[in-house]
Design a protein around this motif. Sequence first.
Motif, PDB file in Angstrom:
ATOM      1  N   ILE A   1      39.081  43.522  34.512  1.00 63.35           N
ATOM      2  CA  ILE A   1      37.738  43.270  35.480  1.00 63.35           C
ATOM      3  C   ILE A   1      36.902  42.214  34.575  1.00 63.35           C
ATOM      4  O   ILE A   1      36.537  42.479  33.480  1.00 63.35           O
ATOM      5  CB  ILE A   1      36.963  44.293  35.637  1.00 63.35           C
ATOM      6  N   CYS A   2      36.477  40.894  35.174  1.00 61.99           N
ATOM      7  CA  CYS A   2      35.676  40.209  34.472  1.00 61.99           C
ATOM      8  C   CYS A   2      34.294  40.942  34.537  1.00 61.99           C
ATOM      9  O   CYS A   2      33.994  41.505  35.622  1.00 61.99           O
ATOM     10  CB  CYS A   2      35.840  38.869  35.266  1.00 61.99           C
TER      11      CYS A   2
ATOM     12  N   GLU B   1      31.364  39.958  35.127  1.00 62.48           N
ATOM     13  CA  GLU B   1      30.422  39.262  36.228  1.00 62.48           C
ATOM     14  C   GLU B   1      31.086  40.144  37.644  1.00 62.48           C
ATOM     15  O   GLU B   1      30.091  40.069  38.534  1.00 62.48           O
ATOM     16  CB  GLU B   1      30.515  37.935  36.618  1.00 62.48           C
ATOM     17  N   ASP B   2      32.107  40.599  37.761  1.00 67.69           N
ATOM     18  CA  ASP B   2      32.711  41.224  39.043  1.00 67.69           C
ATOM     19  C   ASP B   2      32.559  42.761  38.859  1.00 67.69           C
ATOM     20  O   ASP B   2      32.761  43.479  39.806  1.00 67.69           O
ATOM     21  CB  ASP B   2      34.257  41.087  38.971  1.00 67.69           C
TER      22      ASP B   2
ATOM     23  N   ASN C   1      31.050  44.580  41.639  1.00 69.02           N
ATOM     24  CA  ASN C   1      31.742  44.402  43.190  1.00 69.02           C
ATOM     25  C   ASN C   1      32.697  45.871  43.208  1.00 69.02           C
ATOM     26  O   ASN C   1      33.248  45.968  44.353  1.00 69.02           O
ATOM     27  CB  ASN C   1      32.625  43.142  43.288  1.00 69.02           C
ATOM     28  N   TYR C   2      32.668  46.657  41.887  1.00 67.29           N
ATOM     29  CA  TYR C   2      33.537  47.955  42.091  1.00 67.29           C
ATOM     30  C   TYR C   2      32.733  49.122  42.216  1.00 67.29           C
ATOM     31  O   TYR C   2      31.762  49.131  41.705  1.00 67.29           O
ATOM     32  CB  TYR C   2      34.112  47.928  40.766  1.00 67.29           C
TER      33      TYR C   2
END
Length: 295
Positions: free
Chosen positions: A50-51, A53-54, A57-58
């Motif tokens: 997972i990046c 910055e993301d 979103n999880y």
Amino acid sequence: MLRVIIWGTGSDYDRYLNSIRYYEITNQIKVVGVTSKSVTGSTIDGYPFICKEDIVNYVFDILIVTSMQYFKEIRQEAMELGICKEAIVKGKIFLLPNFNFQKYLEIKNSKLSIFSINCWGVIYNRLGLEFLSPFINLAVPEEHYLKFLKNPQDYMKEPLKLKEVSYNDVDRHTYPVCYCRDILLGFNHYYTFCEANHKWNERKKRINWNNLFVMMFTSRKDIAEEFINLPYEKKVCFVPFETEEDSLFYLNYQNVDEMSKLPFWKIVNLSAIGNYKYYDILDLLNGIKKKRIET
């Protein structure tokens, strides 16, 4: 089952990975993914990559940081991304023997403040927790400590005053001995009064008066009796003699040749860092005094 994301893929990650996987296999956690600044790709060790910055979103419950050297920087970066401080833990906790994630989170989320008569407060460091007490890296005479415990909030309003400079034979340096009103505090792991005073004042602001754990040790039965009568729900006094009292914990070390040569305070301190297996630290801090080794 708790959903977790792992942050960090260096040598600490390699050290902790199998332990983390054990808790995944036993259905205590589920690893949602792994993130790192030094790795790119779609997966790592079978987990989705997972990046950073993301991450937000999880859906996950806990962020496990597996880089102890950069823990503070990673925690700050994670908080800036919107992850709450309480959801961030150090990966090293998974190496604790008999580790139970739920018990650990109960202690962490309860913001437990530990009062200790000596360096036993390093338990905070072993558990990867913030120091929510000023009783770190110091030693207090037994009678003085008991006097403090009978009226702690008033003593915490008093400023420290330097009494003298003493010498630490173990670490071979001088250290400040201070008065807090009429009790003595030996800051035997600090070098200057300025340093000790700063840490004392910084940490005493973090005390959670609604959730205290009180620890001491003594070889004197009269001191132990006085401790028994203190009005604290969670407390333990380590003693070198047999006892049936709930708030006393017998450390039987005299029959072991190597240990019998050590002073009692050393046995107490080494038990705190796990050298001697007298108790499960998570159980103890949760008020359960079950012995790991029966004597």
